[in-house]
Design a protein around this motif. Structure first.
Motif, PDB file in Angstrom:
ATOM      1  N   VAL A   1      70.361  48.454  64.445  1.00  0.00           N
ATOM      2  CA  VAL A   1      71.170  48.071  65.610  1.00  0.00           C
ATOM      3  C   VAL A   1      72.614  47.811  65.181  1.00  0.00           C
ATOM      4  CG1 VAL A   1      71.515  46.224  67.312  1.00  0.00           C
ATOM      5  CG2 VAL A   1      69.235  47.163  66.945  1.00  0.00           C
ATOM      6  N   MET A   2      72.765  47.181  64.006  1.00  0.00           N
ATOM      7  CA  MET A   2      74.103  46.797  63.544  1.00  0.00           C
ATOM      8  C   MET A   2      74.705  47.834  62.593  1.00  0.00           C
ATOM      9  SD  MET A   2      74.709  43.891  64.951  1.00  0.00           S
ATOM     10  CE  MET A   2      75.903  42.895  64.069  1.00  0.00           C
ATOM     11  N   LEU A   3      74.124  49.039  62.553  1.00  0.00           N
ATOM     12  CA  LEU A   3      74.517  50.008  61.525  1.00  0.00           C
ATOM     13  C   LEU A   3      76.021  50.273  61.512  1.00  0.00           C
ATOM     14  CD1 LEU A   3      73.300  51.607  59.290  1.00  0.00           C
ATOM     15  CD2 LEU A   3      72.851  53.477  60.866  1.00  0.00           C
TER      16      LEU A   3
ATOM     17  N   LYS B   1      78.672  50.057  58.019  1.00  0.00           N
ATOM     18  CA  LYS B   1      79.226  51.262  57.393  1.00  0.00           C
ATOM     19  C   LYS B   1      80.052  50.863  56.184  1.00  0.00           C
ATOM     20  CE  LYS B   1      77.916  54.871  59.598  1.00  0.00           C
ATOM     21  NZ  LYS B   1      77.810  54.828  61.055  1.00  0.00           N
ATOM     22  N   ARG B   2      79.872  51.595  55.097  1.00  0.00           N
ATOM     23  CA  ARG B   2      80.551  51.194  53.876  1.00  0.00           C
ATOM     24  C   ARG B   2      82.013  51.609  53.877  1.00  0.00           C
ATOM     25  NH1 ARG B   2      79.014  47.772  54.355  1.00  0.00           N
ATOM     26  NH2 ARG B   2      80.414  47.062  52.746  1.00  0.00           N
ATOM     27  N   THR B   3      82.856  50.730  53.412  1.00  0.00           N
ATOM     28  CA  THR B   3      84.275  51.018  53.264  1.00  0.00           C
ATOM     29  C   THR B   3      84.602  50.911  51.777  1.00  0.00           C
ATOM     30  OG1 THR B   3      84.618  48.677  53.695  1.00  0.00           O
ATOM     31  CG2 THR B   3      84.992  50.182  55.535  1.00  0.00           C
ATOM     32  N   PRO B   4      85.638  51.649  51.326  1.00  0.00           N
ATOM     33  CA  PRO B   4      85.963  51.588  49.886  1.00  0.00           C
ATOM     34  C   PRO B   4      86.659  50.270  49.546  1.00  0.00           C
ATOM     35  CG  PRO B   4      87.493  53.039  51.021  1.00  0.00           C
ATOM     36  CD  PRO B   4      86.493  52.599  52.042  1.00  0.00           C
ATOM     37  N   THR B   5      85.914  49.192  49.625  1.00  0.00           N
ATOM     38  CA  THR B   5      86.506  47.877  49.354  1.00  0.00           C
ATOM     39  C   THR B   5      85.622  47.097  48.401  1.00  0.00           C
ATOM     40  OG1 THR B   5      85.333  47.045  51.289  1.00  0.00           O
ATOM     41  CG2 THR B   5      87.660  47.585  51.575  1.00  0.00           C
ATOM     42  N   ILE B   6      86.208  46.067  47.814  1.00  0.00           N
ATOM     43  CA  ILE B   6      85.429  45.080  47.078  1.00  0.00           C
ATOM     44  C   ILE B   6      85.624  43.739  47.781  1.00  0.00           C
ATOM     45  CG2 ILE B   6      85.609  46.205  44.842  1.00  0.00           C
ATOM     46  CD1 ILE B   6      87.795  43.967  44.283  1.00  0.00           C
TER      47      ILE B   6
ATOM     48  N   MET C   1      73.320  36.802  59.522  1.00  0.00           N
ATOM     49  CA  MET C   1      73.806  37.082  58.170  1.00  0.00           C
ATOM     50  C   MET C   1      74.848  38.199  58.177  1.00  0.00           C
ATOM     51  SD  MET C   1      70.619  36.573  55.599  1.00  0.00           S
ATOM     52  CE  MET C   1      69.264  36.876  56.688  1.00  0.00           C
ATOM     53  N   ILE C   2      74.624  39.215  59.023  1.00  0.00           N
ATOM     54  CA  ILE C   2      75.601  40.307  59.094  1.00  0.00           C
ATOM     55  C   ILE C   2      76.922  39.783  59.643  1.00  0.00           C
ATOM     56  CG2 ILE C   2      76.148  42.493  60.209  1.00  0.00           C
ATOM     57  CD1 ILE C   2      73.120  43.110  60.144  1.00  0.00           C
ATOM     58  N   VAL C   3      76.850  38.997  60.722  1.00  0.00           N
ATOM     59  CA  VAL C   3      78.072  38.456  61.324  1.00  0.00           C
ATOM     60  C   VAL C   3      78.768  37.531  60.329  1.00  0.00           C
ATOM     61  CG1 VAL C   3      78.959  36.958  63.147  1.00  0.00           C
ATOM     62  CG2 VAL C   3      77.238  38.696  63.684  1.00  0.00           C
TER      63      VAL C   3
ATOM     64  N   VAL D   1      66.621  39.942  52.398  1.00  0.00           N
ATOM     65  CA  VAL D   1      66.394  40.808  51.240  1.00  0.00           C
ATOM     66  C   VAL D   1      66.097  42.231  51.716  1.00  0.00           C
ATOM     67  CG1 VAL D   1      64.869  41.305  49.308  1.00  0.00           C
ATOM     68  CG2 VAL D   1      65.568  38.961  49.755  1.00  0.00           C
ATOM     69  N   PHE D   2      65.261  42.338  52.751  1.00  0.00           N
ATOM     70  CA  PHE D   2      64.960  43.661  53.285  1.00  0.00           C
ATOM     71  C   PHE D   2      66.251  44.320  53.774  1.00  0.00           C
ATOM     72  CE2 PHE D   2      62.729  46.305  56.685  1.00  0.00           C
ATOM     73  CZ  PHE D   2      62.359  47.269  55.778  1.00  0.00           C
ATOM     74  N   LEU D   3      67.101  43.486  54.389  1.00  0.00           N
ATOM     75  CA  LEU D   3      68.347  43.992  54.954  1.00  0.00           C
ATOM     76  C   LEU D   3      69.268  44.561  53.861  1.00  0.00           C
ATOM     77  CD1 LEU D   3      69.663  43.855  57.795  1.00  0.00           C
ATOM     78  CD2 LEU D   3      70.776  41.752  57.063  1.00  0.00           C
TER      79      LEU D   3
END
Lengths: 85, 563
Positions: B470-472, B476-481, A60-62, B386-388
């Motif tokens: 692992v995929m953090l 990472k948040r970027t200022p995008t929509i 899902m992330i990919v 959902v947890f993700l």
């Protein structure tokens, strides 16, 4: 060194990580002791739910990142648009 | 029982909404809390059955009808109105709570409606109330969003009205019960309902509009519109197979967009679509277990989603910031908000001993019982997802991650107690689900706490947690929509209209040029020939006249001889 909160201490965070990994292992081990009475064939595989949860999340992330390559815009996208008018 | 002595709970709340503008100070606070409480008492005093019957034209309407399903939804709506009112007590906008009560009262009106005409009336009042809630945030963004929001909902209302009118004309039956999808009219009704549920392709109205409301407004908005749609789908279209796939699309759409999102309340808005997707999948499966699951999930969802949005609202009210990339480290100074937000996040993820675990699992169980392996695999992946996106991502980026240096205090008492009460309910329903199960429309034969269920759920969730960390770096948040379907009506539609307008203007200019030059040419010709000295108008000398007469006579002579 004094920390504002115990979570600010890197050592404590490391301990939390270790604890988390132990719990992960325990849930998989517990799966072998509990009768999971699987409803579908694949559910009977060893550690199926653990592996499936992990792999599904990676997928899902990919997938989201892939979609984001086409659909991401600066967050001022619509605001600038409104100003043009 | 004489219908005269029965109070309609929806009308009590709407009367409260109309009374509020005249009250100030303590009286207003008391009224905000008393109106939903009185309505709740009135609701629980109602017996089951069609309590109000009215003959209108040739149709028998039932504006007040109660059964287990409607009582369940009306209960949670009134509870939400009350606790939402407590949370919003300090809101400076004097319009917001009355608008929210009109909105909530209309939602209750839909759930207690025994006929389609009453459903439609309250449905439209709901659109008005919710638009006012967004609008009352009084920012340019909110005003623009409320215009887009009301346009979509009025369009949905038109489709619904066409469907209801067609259905009543064809069958002569205005009653609201199972409708099925065997005519164009019922399909239109289904589409009208699905638009409010946040189903594709118009789903973008929800994440577009809800996060633009005030810190307390979004809490109200999260509860009523989509869950009223779930209620009417539960009553009108149980077991409609297409809903399974509509629901699964919504589930993954919500997850993917929430993963890409930076605005904390938009993350939660996408997660509403995701959660409603679970309920709609359950309605599509249509067994008693699945319908119980959808109803229980709606009940639990309203509580934990409101809780999550309250914690986000508290952060917004305290910091004025809404982007994950500008937040973080708030656990230092907002421990209660952090704890309540985290409990909401665990509940939405269906962790054992939270309300999500005892409610949402019933939908999954129904997929298992029906041997729907593909559906079950989708639901299991979605539970991990959902947890993700909501269970970890929201609390992590808002309350933990990097330290933003912000040190706002926990919010004032009214906000705190609203959060604490809902956090308590999340845990209480998870630990002791019997009261919730007793309210469900069908008898419950389900035991959520088996060793197998707890272990498999923990494996699924904790390993999705591992995937998150692992995929953090990639999260990472970027200022995008991320562009959504609303791009179609915010950019593509206006652009198309603009280019049409340009093309039309050009065509008109071109045509005008041709007509103008034609006109000039014609007028020139006219003038040349008919002005006093023109060929046709000028006076000729008598000599030339005699000449032509002679020519004609000669011609006559010549023809005479030839003939």
């Amino acid at each position: 060194m004094k920390h504002e909160h115990w979570l600010d201490d890197r050592n404590n965070v490391r301990k939390l990580w270790r604890g988390f990994l132990v719990v992960l292992a325990l849930t998989v081990i517990a799966g072998t002791f509990v009768d999971l009475h699987p409803h579908f064939e694949i559910e009977a595989w060893f550690g199926f739910n653990a592996a499936y949860g992990f792999v599904a999340c990676l997928a899902m992330i990919v997938g989201a990142k892939g979609l984001g390559r086409f659909l991401k815009r600066r967050d001022s996208y619509y605001v600038e648009d409104a100003k043009d008018e | 029982m004489s219908s005269l002595f029965i109070f309609h709970p929806a009308l009590i709340l709407i009367a409260g909404a109309l009374l509020l503008p005249f009250l100030r100070g303590t009286a207003r606070h008391v009224a905000v809390l008393a109106a939903p409480a009185l309505a709740l008492i009135a609701l629980w005093l109602l017996p089951e059955g069609r309590l109000w019957q009215v003959q209108w034209l040739d149709y028998s309407l039932a504006p007040l009808a109660v059964d287990k399903l409607s009582r369940l939804f009306a209960t949670i709506f009134l509870l939400m109105a009350g606790v939402g009112g407590l949370f919003a007590l300090l809101q400076t906008s004097r319009l917001e709570i009355p608008a929210a009560f009109l909105y909530a009262g209309s939602a209750v009106g839909v759930t207690l409606a025994g006929d389609l005409v009453t459903v439609f009336l309250f449905w439209e009042f709901m659109a008005v109330g919710s638009t006012l809630v967004i609008w009352s945030a009084a920012t340019p963004g909110a005003a623009a969003a409320s215009r887009r929001y009301v346009a979509i909902h009025l369009a949905g209302g038109v489709i619904l009205f066409a469907g209801i009118a067609g259905h009543i004309a064809a069958t002569g039956d205005a009653g609201f019960h199972r409708l099925g999808t065997d005519s164009v009219a019922t399909w239109l009704i289904l589409i009208g309902f699905l638009i409010n549920a946040g189903a594709p392709p118009l789903s973008a109205w929800l994440p577009d509009a809800y996060p633009e409301a005030s810190w307390s407004g979004t809490v109200f908005l999260s509860a009523f519109t989509t869950k009223t749609a779930v209620y009417v789908l539960l009553r009108g279209f149980p077991g409609t197979e297409i809903l399974i796939w509509v629901g699964i699309f919504m589930i993954f759409y919500g997850i993917v967009y929430a993963l890409l999102e930076n605005d904390m309340r938009r993350i939660l808005a996408y997660s509403i679509v995701n959660q409603v997707g679970f309920m709609i999948t359950g309605i599509g499966i249509g067994t008693e277990m699945a319908l119980n699951g959808a109803a229980a999930h709606a009940f639990a969802h309203i509580i934990y989603k409101a809780l999550l949005l309250m914690s986000a609202g508290a952060v917004l009210a305290a910091t004025g910031r809404r982007k994950c990339s500008e937040l973080g480290g708030l656990f230092h100074s907002m421990p209660i908000t952090t704890l309540c937000g985290t409990i909401g996040a665990l509940a939405i993820s269906s962790f054992p001993f939270t309300s999500g675990f005892v409610a949402k699992s019933m939908v999954t169980q129904a997929a298992i019982d029906g041997h729907l392996q593909a559906v079950w695999l989708c639901l299991a992946a979605a539970s991990a997802g959902v947890f993700l996106h909501a269970g970890i991502k929201f609390p992590w980026f808002v309350f933990f991650q990097k330290d933003s240096g912000l040190r706002p205090a926990d919010p004032p008492a009214s906000l705190r107690w609203a959060m604490i009460f809902f956090a308590f309910l999340c845990i209480a329903l998870g630990v002791y689900p019997a009261p919730l199960y007793a309210m469900l429309p069908y008898e419950v034969n389900y035991e959520p706490y088996t060793a197998a269920h707890v272990v498999t759920q923990l494996q699924l969730l904790l390993f999705s947690g591992l995937a998150f960390f692992v995929m953090l770096d990639h999260l990472k948040r970027t200022p995008t929509i991320t562009l959504d379907f609303d791009w179609l009506w915010r950019v593509a539609g206006p652009e198309a209209a603009k280019s049409c307008r340009l093309a039309l203007a050009e065509t008109r200019a071109g045509l005008g040029g041709i007509i103008a030059s034609g006109k000039t040419g014609y007028c020139g010709w006219l003038a040349r020939n008919r002005h006093p000295a023109g060929v046709l108008m000028r006076s000729w000398p008598t000599g030339s006249m005699a000449l032509w007469v002679m020519v004609m006579l000669l011609a006559y002579l010549a023809l005479y001889y030839i003939g």
